[in-house]
Design a protein around this motif. Sequence first.
Motif, PDB file in Angstrom:
ATOM      1  N   SER A   1     -47.544  52.817 -31.491  1.00  0.00           N
ATOM      2  CA  SER A   1     -47.818  52.392 -29.998  1.00  0.00           C
ATOM      3  C   SER A   1     -46.854  52.610 -29.242  1.00  0.00           C
ATOM      4  O   SER A   1     -45.690  52.814 -29.680  1.00  0.00           O
TER       5      SER A   1
ATOM      6  N   GLY B   1     -43.961  50.718 -26.968  1.00  0.00           N
ATOM      7  CA  GLY B   1     -43.573  49.308 -27.181  1.00  0.00           C
ATOM      8  C   GLY B   1     -43.479  48.725 -25.418  1.00  0.00           C
ATOM      9  O   GLY B   1     -43.448  47.323 -25.431  1.00  0.00           O
TER      10      GLY B   1
ATOM     11  N   GLY C   1     -44.452  47.940 -21.534  1.00  0.00           N
ATOM     12  CA  GLY C   1     -45.809  48.132 -20.813  1.00  0.00           C
ATOM     13  C   GLY C   1     -46.644  47.364 -21.240  1.00  0.00           C
ATOM     14  O   GLY C   1     -46.466  46.375 -22.177  1.00  0.00           O
ATOM     15  N   ASP C   2     -47.971  47.274 -20.688  1.00  0.00           N
ATOM     16  CA  ASP C   2     -49.005  46.603 -21.257  1.00  0.00           C
ATOM     17  C   ASP C   2     -50.154  47.406 -21.817  1.00  0.00           C
ATOM     18  O   ASP C   2     -51.411  47.134 -21.808  1.00  0.00           O
ATOM     19  N   SER C   3     -49.673  48.357 -22.642  1.00  0.00           N
ATOM     20  CA  SER C   3     -50.669  49.263 -23.467  1.00  0.00           C
ATOM     21  C   SER C   3     -50.619  48.556 -25.011  1.00  0.00           C
ATOM     22  O   SER C   3     -49.554  48.767 -25.646  1.00  0.00           O
ATOM     23  N   TYR C   4     -51.805  48.113 -25.401  1.00  0.00           N
ATOM     24  CA  TYR C   4     -51.685  47.648 -26.801  1.00  0.00           C
ATOM     25  C   TYR C   4     -52.497  48.483 -27.696  1.00  0.00           C
ATOM     26  O   TYR C   4     -52.811  48.184 -28.739  1.00  0.00           O
ATOM     27  N   GLU C   5     -52.930  49.738 -27.077  1.00  0.00           N
ATOM     28  CA  GLU C   5     -53.416  50.721 -28.292  1.00  0.00           C
ATOM     29  C   GLU C   5     -52.437  50.866 -29.355  1.00  0.00           C
ATOM     30  O   GLU C   5     -51.683  51.457 -29.170  1.00  0.00           O
ATOM     31  N   GLN C   6     -53.214  50.816 -30.462  1.00  0.00           N
ATOM     32  CA  GLN C   6     -52.487  51.210 -31.815  1.00  0.00           C
ATOM     33  C   GLN C   6     -53.340  52.312 -32.346  1.00  0.00           C
ATOM     34  O   GLN C   6     -54.349  52.378 -32.593  1.00  0.00           O
TER      35      GLN C   6
END
Lengths: 114, 115
Positions: A94, A96, A98-103
Amino acid sequence: DAGVTQSPTHLIKTRGQQVTLRCSPKSGHDTVSWYQQALGQGPQFIFQYYEEEERQRGNFPDRFSGHQFPNYSSELNVNALLLGDSALYLCASSLGAGDSYEQYFGPGTRLTVT
Amino acid sequence: QKEVEQDPGPLSVPEGAIVSLNCTYSNSAFQYFMWYRQYSRKGPELLMYTYSSGNKEDGRFTAQVDKSSKYISLFIRDSQPSDSATYLCAMILILRGGSNYKLTFGKGTLLTVNP
């Protein structure tokens, strides 16, 4: 664009031995998380690496350790293997920051301990 | 009580049926909700990703979140044999300012769509 890759695909080890699993993240990703998935269960979080440091750790003993290299690839090491360590080990990458939590997950390494 | 509960099934439906998959959770601090699909001997694949309560639609898939009831659902319309897989719900807990987070999975529900 290669996705997440893991090696080896399968591994058979004996109790008490040590094992190293490898993961290359998706292009552009800098964070690697490792999970253990026992048969019939959901993945359980082991730890996460970002900027070559362990950032988060799940409820796993110190026998489980890891490393992240400058190219963002990662290794999972398990010492003193137990029968209960038999599972599918999944690596996810993913971003690290910012607010992207897509794995995004790799295909996994299936470890059998005999 | 487990943080995330998911009925493991198995669930078997005929082709074309509407499928409803559900998870409940106990930790009200979970902020993001995901559904992954996992084919046999493969890694999980992200299907849907939601933040707020309400519905999110993507093709045949609809994700529904009810934060007040701590309940999330995934609906599959016009189900196909290729939808046969294990469906995992997952929830994100944000820690220490946003860059650190923890992803917690349910056990997964095994779905079979029969032709």
